[in-house]
Design a protein around this motif. Sequence first.
Motif, mmCIF file in Angstrom:
data_model
loop_
_atom_site.group_PDB
_atom_site.id
_atom_site.type_symbol
_atom_site.label_atom_id
_atom_site.label_comp_id
_atom_site.label_asym_id
_atom_site.label_seq_id
_atom_site.Cartn_x
_atom_site.Cartn_y
_atom_site.Cartn_z
ATOM 1 N N ILE A 366 0.943 -1.231 -0.061
ATOM 2 C CA ILE A 366 0.062 -0.065 -0.020
ATOM 3 C C ILE A 366 0.857 1.338 -0.045
ATOM 4 N N PHE A 367 1.995 1.286 0.884
ATOM 5 C CA PHE A 367 2.822 2.540 1.018
ATOM 6 C C PHE A 367 3.974 2.353 0.204
ATOM 7 N N LYS A 368 4.626 1.008 0.033
ATOM 8 C CA LYS A 368 5.787 1.031 -0.744
ATOM 9 C C LYS A 368 5.817 -0.228 -1.776
ATOM 10 N N PRO A 369 4.923 0.174 -2.818
ATOM 11 C CA PRO A 369 4.847 -1.001 -3.791
ATOM 12 C C PRO A 369 6.076 -1.430 -4.392
ATOM 13 N N ALA A 370 7.166 -0.555 -4.721
ATOM 14 C CA ALA A 370 8.426 -0.673 -5.448
ATOM 15 C C ALA A 370 9.387 -1.914 -4.752
ATOM 16 N N ALA A 371 9.117 -1.806 -3.445
ATOM 17 C CA ALA A 371 9.760 -2.691 -2.520
ATOM 18 C C ALA A 371 9.334 -4.041 -2.457
ATOM 19 N N VAL A 372 8.131 -4.376 -3.012
ATOM 20 C CA VAL A 372 7.354 -5.693 -3.112
ATOM 21 C C VAL A 372 7.499 -6.186 -4.421
ATOM 22 N N ILE A 373 7.850 -5.510 -5.615
ATOM 23 C CA ILE A 373 7.846 -5.846 -7.167
ATOM 24 C C ILE A 373 8.761 -7.077 -6.885
ATOM 25 N N LYS A 374 9.771 -7.510 -6.335
ATOM 26 C CA LYS A 374 10.781 -8.605 -6.605
ATOM 27 C C LYS A 374 10.009 -9.877 -6.157
ATOM 28 N N CYS A 375 8.927 -9.685 -5.365
ATOM 29 C CA CYS A 375 8.367 -10.833 -5.061
ATOM 30 C C CYS A 375 7.130 -11.264 -5.922
ATOM 31 N N ASN A 376 6.987 -10.484 -7.182
ATOM 32 C CA ASN A 376 5.740 -10.686 -7.941
ATOM 33 C C ASN A 376 5.764 -12.350 -8.528
ATOM 34 N N ASP A 377 7.001 -12.724 -9.018
ATOM 35 C CA ASP A 377 7.077 -14.201 -9.579
ATOM 36 C C ASP A 377 6.377 -15.139 -8.404
ATOM 37 N N ASP A 378 6.760 -14.945 -7.366
ATOM 38 C CA ASP A 378 6.420 -15.829 -6.168
ATOM 39 C C ASP A 378 5.025 -15.772 -5.908
ATOM 40 N N MET A 379 4.559 -14.348 -6.057
ATOM 41 C CA MET A 379 3.010 -14.318 -5.571
ATOM 42 C C MET A 379 2.131 -14.632 -6.565
ATOM 43 N N GLU A 380 2.640 -14.712 -7.860
ATOM 44 C CA GLU A 380 1.856 -15.240 -9.192
ATOM 45 C C GLU A 380 1.531 -16.746 -9.005
ATOM 46 N N SER A 381 2.585 -17.296 -8.250
ATOM 47 C CA SER A 381 2.166 -18.856 -8.381
ATOM 48 C C SER A 381 1.546 -19.149 -7.143
ATOM 49 N N LEU A 382 1.215 -18.184 -6.324
ATOM 50 C CA LEU A 382 0.240 -18.444 -5.037
ATOM 51 C C LEU A 382 -1.250 -18.180 -5.612
ATOM 52 N N ILE A 383 -1.418 -17.831 -6.827
ATOM 53 C CA ILE A 383 -3.070 -17.392 -7.151
ATOM 54 C C ILE A 383 -3.463 -18.772 -7.267
ATOM 55 N N ALA A 384 -2.843 -19.660 -7.604
ATOM 56 C CA ALA A 384 -3.559 -21.117 -7.787
ATOM 57 C C ALA A 384 -3.466 -21.967 -6.261
ATOM 58 N N ASP A 385 -3.156 -21.197 -5.343
ATOM 59 C CA ASP A 385 -3.133 -21.878 -4.077
ATOM 60 C C ASP A 385 -4.351 -22.445 -3.525
ATOM 61 N N GLY A 386 -4.494 -23.508 -2.951
ATOM 62 C CA GLY A 386 -5.437 -24.187 -2.466
ATOM 63 C C GLY A 386 -6.149 -23.304 -1.301
ATOM 64 N N ASN A 387 -5.424 -22.680 -0.674
ATOM 65 C CA ASN A 387 -5.957 -21.741 0.273
ATOM 66 C C ASN A 387 -6.424 -20.446 -0.140
ATOM 67 N N ARG A 388 -7.807 -20.227 -0.400
ATOM 68 C CA ARG A 388 -8.093 -18.999 -1.308
ATOM 69 C C ARG A 388 -7.943 -17.608 -0.366
ATOM 70 N N SER A 389 -7.745 -17.574 0.878
ATOM 71 C CA SER A 389 -7.310 -16.574 1.500
ATOM 72 C C SER A 389 -6.025 -15.983 1.087
ATOM 73 N N ILE A 390 -4.917 -16.949 1.006
ATOM 74 C CA ILE A 390 -3.536 -16.743 0.340
ATOM 75 C C ILE A 390 -3.964 -16.349 -1.061
ATOM 76 N N ALA A 391 -4.603 -16.810 -1.995
ATOM 77 C CA ALA A 391 -4.862 -16.390 -3.607
ATOM 78 C C ALA A 391 -5.222 -15.182 -3.310
ATOM 79 N N THR A 392 -6.348 -14.710 -2.390
ATOM 80 C CA THR A 392 -6.673 -13.431 -2.561
ATOM 81 C C THR A 392 -5.897 -12.415 -2.150
ATOM 82 N N PHE A 393 -5.069 -12.692 -1.248
ATOM 83 C CA PHE A 393 -3.886 -11.744 -0.797
ATOM 84 C C PHE A 393 -2.983 -11.563 -1.901
ATOM 85 N N ALA A 394 -2.605 -12.679 -2.728
ATOM 86 C CA ALA A 394 -1.611 -12.552 -3.737
ATOM 87 C C ALA A 394 -2.129 -11.702 -5.083
#
Length: 954
Positions: A366-394
């Motif tokens: 929310i405040f520092k999006p540039a700092a989180v950009i390097k995690c985008n690849d890992d977060m994209e893999s969580l879109i298909a996570d079985g836990n829907r809460s994790i997928a929503t956050f991703a």
Amino acid sequence: MMNSGETVDDGGGLTLSSMVKEIQGLKDKFKREDADSPSPFADLEKATVLQECRVFSDSKVVTDSPRKCSQLITKLLHIVTQGDAMSSSEVTEVFFGVTKLFQSSDASLRRMVYFFIKEVAETCNPDDVIIVTSSLTKDMNSKEDLFRANSIRVLAKMCVIEILLRCFDFIKVCTRIDATMLGAIERYVKQAIVDKNCMVASSALVAGAHLMKGSPDVVRRWVNEVQEALHSPSEMVQFHALSLLYDIKQHDRLAISKMVAQLTRGTISSPLATCLLIRYITTIVRGSDGNVLSSATGRAAYQFLELSLRHRSEAVIYEAAKALCSLPGTEDRDIGPAIAVLQLFLSSPKPTLRLAAMRALSSVAIFKPAAVIKCNDDMESLIADGNRSIATFAITTLLKTGSESSVDRLMKQISSFMNEIADEFKIVVVTAIRELCLKYPLKHRVLVGFLANFLREEGGFDFKKSIVDAIVALMCAIPETKESSLFHLCEFIEDCEFTALSTQILHLVGILGPTTVAPARYIRFVYNRVILENATVRAAAVTALTKFAAQLPALRVSVSVLLRRSLRDEDDEVRDRATFALRLLGDYSVVSLAENDIDAETALSPLGNEGDTLPEIRLLVEPLPVPFTRLARSLKKFEMAQDQENADLVLNFETLPHVEDHSPPTQLQATAQSSVCPNGALLDDSAVELYKIPELAALGTVFRSTLPLELTESETEYVVSCVKHVMDEHIVLEFAITNTIADQLLVDTSVKLEPVEPIETYSIVSSVGAPSLHCGATARSWIVLRCCPGSRMGAAAHFMAELKFRVVEVDPGTGEIEGDEEGFHEEYPLEDVEISTTDFMAKASIGEFRQVWESIDKTQEVLQKFSLQFKDMKVAIAAVIACLGMRPEDHTNDVDDASLGKPHMLHLSGTFAGNICILVRAQLHIEERLGCILKIAVRSSDIEISQLIADCIK
């Protein structure tokens, strides 16, 4: 020979597949049995259970059948938790029976006894608590650590209840835990804190935490023992000791800082205690302003948190990473180590770690999006996570950190994902998409189209409303989306099952539809609602059609044909709206259509040329100049003035009397108003007596009436109050006079005014006195003032006042005159009467303050600066508002505690006599040396009035 994948079945064995089928069958069988089996507590009766509990008095049953006793206690707990209250005698009997269970040494039964006492102690009669206190005190000295630990917990809770009941004076008898017993319990708990057994020590510390709620002074005396327990080898004892120590010192910031600095040197080994310490460090650091790394304390805290990222416990690592990301004033490189740790957690096999990491990264994005950009690849893999809460956050985090080029790819991934999650998660995704569209407005077609597609999917009201609100917000922020978004919303109401959303969209279509390139294509969607929907939606559709006809003369005839079909609607509201609209559009045949069964199309009357614009149409497309609440009060005043003043007065917005926005009066104002208006009449009705006098009613309409001003004390012989009625050219002073002397009749009562200033601002034009005034009666005297030549209406003035009358003595019982009928002349001094500029100022809201401020000519602005003797911002704001007599706008009179010490901007609005709009922008700043510095800017259509308002600050 046989293959390796085959199994042998010799007739007596089982194959692997048959074993799996057998296990699955047993699983389904037990599941069905569990679902069908009734609860063992389903048919419990309180009387039966209480009767069974009498076996507690049998010592043989207690010692030989502890399991049976445990089952009875379980039944008692079930009855209590289901809300079946027991009477006082039943509770007393149960408590006596429970004390007999202390004879058993069975650990399971004893724990059930402790649990029962803890649960029932809060609801039972306080006098019954003493029954079990002695048994619990005995267990505190037991050799069994289990008994000692649990008895401490239970006694501590009972002591808290006792202390709270004493505070509220609920205990009136002597049978209770007295001071001696409380002192003994305190000593036991204090000693148990440093006990070698970790369970006993932990129980004592938890008991101390409970006692802090009712008797903090007692617990503060244990600080040495708690500090000693902090060095215990038990991790749980360290955790509870640190928690209690913080509670003891939480009001001493310096002591907390020293404690934290000492513990960060590595004296704590408990992961839970370390997590707690990290939270305390974060609380201390957040209290400092600016960059946390600019101070020595902040740098030490940062080093400790960074060191904690390499802790053996995953909980500590996560807590440290979350704390680092939330430190104020840090840059992207400062939180880099924390982001790297959270990125590792994203690939953890543990769902809890993945969820925790995603929550933290979502907050950082929310405040520092540039700092989180390097995690985008890992977060994209969580879109298909079985836990829907994790997928929503991703998904939501990717939407915050994604680039413009990745929007299309993200939308494709989200499309399949949205159908698999609940509405509450969908709402979060919709909010993130809206923020992404505001960030990349060029992608509005893709994003708005995505939202529109899900409008037509299955979903609840909250989900659909979030999409509609998002589309409307994007239409306001990105004008290019107006046409396409409006068309999407029109398609949605074709199959919308929610009335609130349909009416909201129809209202929006009525406002924006006529301004589009092709407005005619929206009329079909609106008219379909008139045919197919319920009454509420039909009424909204009629209003929307009316706005099309009002703003588009070329479509007026066609839309009027559609509106005529609603004249026979079964709902009153729909018919009334259609009739009102057609009359304002110039169709005067609606009365005959409503009364006679005439075909609407054949009875079409001319509505004027396409270029004609009737003045009444403004009522259909423009908001009313005044709110409905003020309009009703203004109409009431107009009716009152018309009856007494001018029966031929034309009714329009220009001739409507002005009324103020009512605000809750202070206690003093309410008392003063009730003395003059005992029946609770509104301030708007205060001029009703004035209009009853023909010579006063002829002066014109009252613009504003002030609250009653007391000119005498309420206990004096004659009670006088004054109400000032402001008109366009006159000021009428209404004096309410009450005689409280039983043997006096006041004749020819009037008030005499003498100006204090040598130069008169107002002159007395006429006066009306009270002919006679009996004891207990109230009469009115009137004085009419007019502005002197060379003076300005609205200027301040000061008069000395005196009550003049003739006193005629009467019999208190019969009221007959005694003695001289002429009586004698008498004068009675009154308080001075002041006319201030604020008497001419009415509080009235003007809508959008900034827009109105910019519309007033800047050359009519008056700027001034004052130094006020105030040290408190809230007091200064209240004083400025009271001095100017205006209305605060946009909640600018509210002061946020976080902004104290900073300049505060105050917006005020009002209407001056003559319906002149006055706006004020004031900046207040508290300085220690100069007090309150006030910079004020006043704007109106008359610069002299602006100067008058600015001069009100004294």
